[in-house]
Design a protein around this motif. Structure first.
Motif, short mmCIF file in Angstrom:
data_model
loop_
_atom_site.label_atom_id
_atom_site.label_comp_id
_atom_site.label_asym_id
_atom_site.label_seq_id
_atom_site.Cartn_x
_atom_site.Cartn_y
_atom_site.Cartn_z
N GLY A 80 13.17 8.31 3.77
CA GLY A 80 12.57 7.40 4.72
C GLY A 80 11.80 6.33 3.97
O GLY A 80 11.71 6.37 2.74
N TYR A 81 11.20 5.40 4.71
CA TYR A 81 10.47 4.31 4.06
C TYR A 81 9.22 4.82 3.33
O TYR A 81 8.76 4.22 2.37
N GLY A 82 8.67 5.94 3.84
CA GLY A 82 7.44 6.47 3.24
C GLY A 82 7.68 7.77 2.50
O GLY A 82 6.81 8.62 2.42
N VAL A 128 3.45 2.00 6.02
CA VAL A 128 2.82 1.05 6.96
C VAL A 128 2.79 -0.34 6.34
O VAL A 128 2.59 -0.49 5.13
N ALA A 129 3.01 -1.34 7.18
CA ALA A 129 2.89 -2.72 6.72
C ALA A 129 1.42 -3.03 6.48
O ALA A 129 0.56 -2.61 7.26
N PHE A 143 -5.74 9.37 5.02
CA PHE A 143 -4.58 8.91 4.24
C PHE A 143 -5.02 7.92 3.17
O PHE A 143 -5.92 7.10 3.41
N HIS A 144 -4.39 7.99 2.02
CA HIS A 144 -4.69 7.03 0.96
C HIS A 144 -3.38 6.49 0.39
O HIS A 144 -2.33 7.14 0.46
N ARG A 145 -3.47 5.32 -0.18
CA ARG A 145 -2.28 4.64 -0.70
C ARG A 145 -1.80 5.32 -1.97
O ARG A 145 -2.59 5.57 -2.88
N GLY A 150 6.56 -4.39 -1.78
CA GLY A 150 6.53 -5.59 -0.95
C GLY A 150 5.24 -5.59 -0.14
O GLY A 150 4.16 -5.38 -0.68
N ASP A 151 5.37 -5.76 1.18
CA ASP A 151 4.15 -5.75 2.00
C ASP A 151 3.96 -4.42 2.71
O ASP A 151 3.32 -4.35 3.75
N HIS A 152 4.52 -3.35 2.14
CA HIS A 152 4.34 -2.02 2.73
C HIS A 152 3.62 -1.07 1.78
O HIS A 152 3.84 -1.10 0.58
N TRP A 153 2.78 -0.27 2.36
CA TRP A 153 2.14 0.81 1.61
C TRP A 153 2.77 2.14 2.00
O TRP A 153 3.07 2.36 3.17
N THR A 154 2.92 3.02 1.02
CA THR A 154 3.17 4.43 1.31
C THR A 154 1.84 5.13 1.18
O THR A 154 1.12 4.94 0.20
N MET A 155 1.50 5.91 2.21
CA MET A 155 0.20 6.61 2.22
C MET A 155 0.43 8.11 2.39
O MET A 155 1.42 8.53 3.00
#
Ligand SMILES: CC(C)(COP(=O)(O)OP(=O)(O)OC[C@H]1O[C@@H](n2cnc3c(N)ncnc32)[C@H](O)[C@@H]1OP(=O)(O)O)[C@@H](O)C(=O)NCCC(=O)NCCS
Length: 159
Positions: A80-82, A128-129, A143-145, A150-155
């Protein structure tokens, strides 16, 4: 408001919530839900919903679902994206537009984290963007990064 565990019977509602989460920015042009849900990566989030490892919680008002936080384990081959690893479920969250900013998202997030811990997960991840203000909600919930693309964080939150 009532919060209950999500089941395989919630598959159709969760698709509408996935659409809301994927197209969260009201300034973007409105696209057809079926087209959005058919995007290859998004299909990984909803296909075969209810398989072992899938979980989540649904918020109901007067017996009608109005929001959800739900999660699934992804694989290294089809992340997935995260995605962080194959043991850590990735969550998604959405509340129907007319019911936002009333504390439902926060309550759902808390319930989903408790449920995932009870099911044996040690952590949950999400994507999350940077400009999505739900980021504040995640940070308050612990949650923490862990990565930025790009302009997305995985937390990640440790449960
Ligand atoms: C994100 C979402 C699930 C939050 O649900 P909600 O029921 O509105 O959340 P809550 O009322 O519990 O608010 C929680 C916090 O989120 C933050 N927040 C969420 N949306 C916000 C917005 N539009 N503007 C400002 N802050 C916002 C705030 O910190 C808020 O706390 P506050 O009201 O005390 O300021 C909902 O706005 C939504 O469905 N958005 C579209 C889908 C989406 O973006 N999903 C996440 C993709 S990563």
């Amino acid at each position: 408001m009532n919060i209950r565990p999500a089941t395989a019977d919630d598959a159709e509602f969760l698709k509408t919530m996935l659409f809301e989460a994927a197209r969260w920015n009201p300034d973007w042009p409105r696209e057809a839900m079926e087209e959005v849900l058919d995007e290859p990566v998004l299909r990984r989030y909803h296909e075969g919903w209810g398989r072992p490892g899938d979980g989540g919680v649904i918020a109901e008002l007067d017996g009608q679902p109005v929001g959800a936080v739900w999660y699934r384990q992804f694989t290294e081959a089809e992340p997935g994206y995260g995605f962080v690893d194959e043991k850590t479920p990735e969550l998604s969250v959405a509340v129907q537009p007319m019911h936002r900013r009333k504390g439902i998202g926060h309550a759902l997030l808390h319930s989903a984290m408790v449920q995932a811990r009870e099911e044996g997960s040690q952590a949950l991840s999400l994507s999350v963007a940077v400009h999505n203000r739900s980021r504040m909600m995640y940070q308050r919930a612990g949650f923490h990064r862990v990565a930025e693309e790009g302009d997305h964080w995985t937390m990640v939150a440790n449960l």
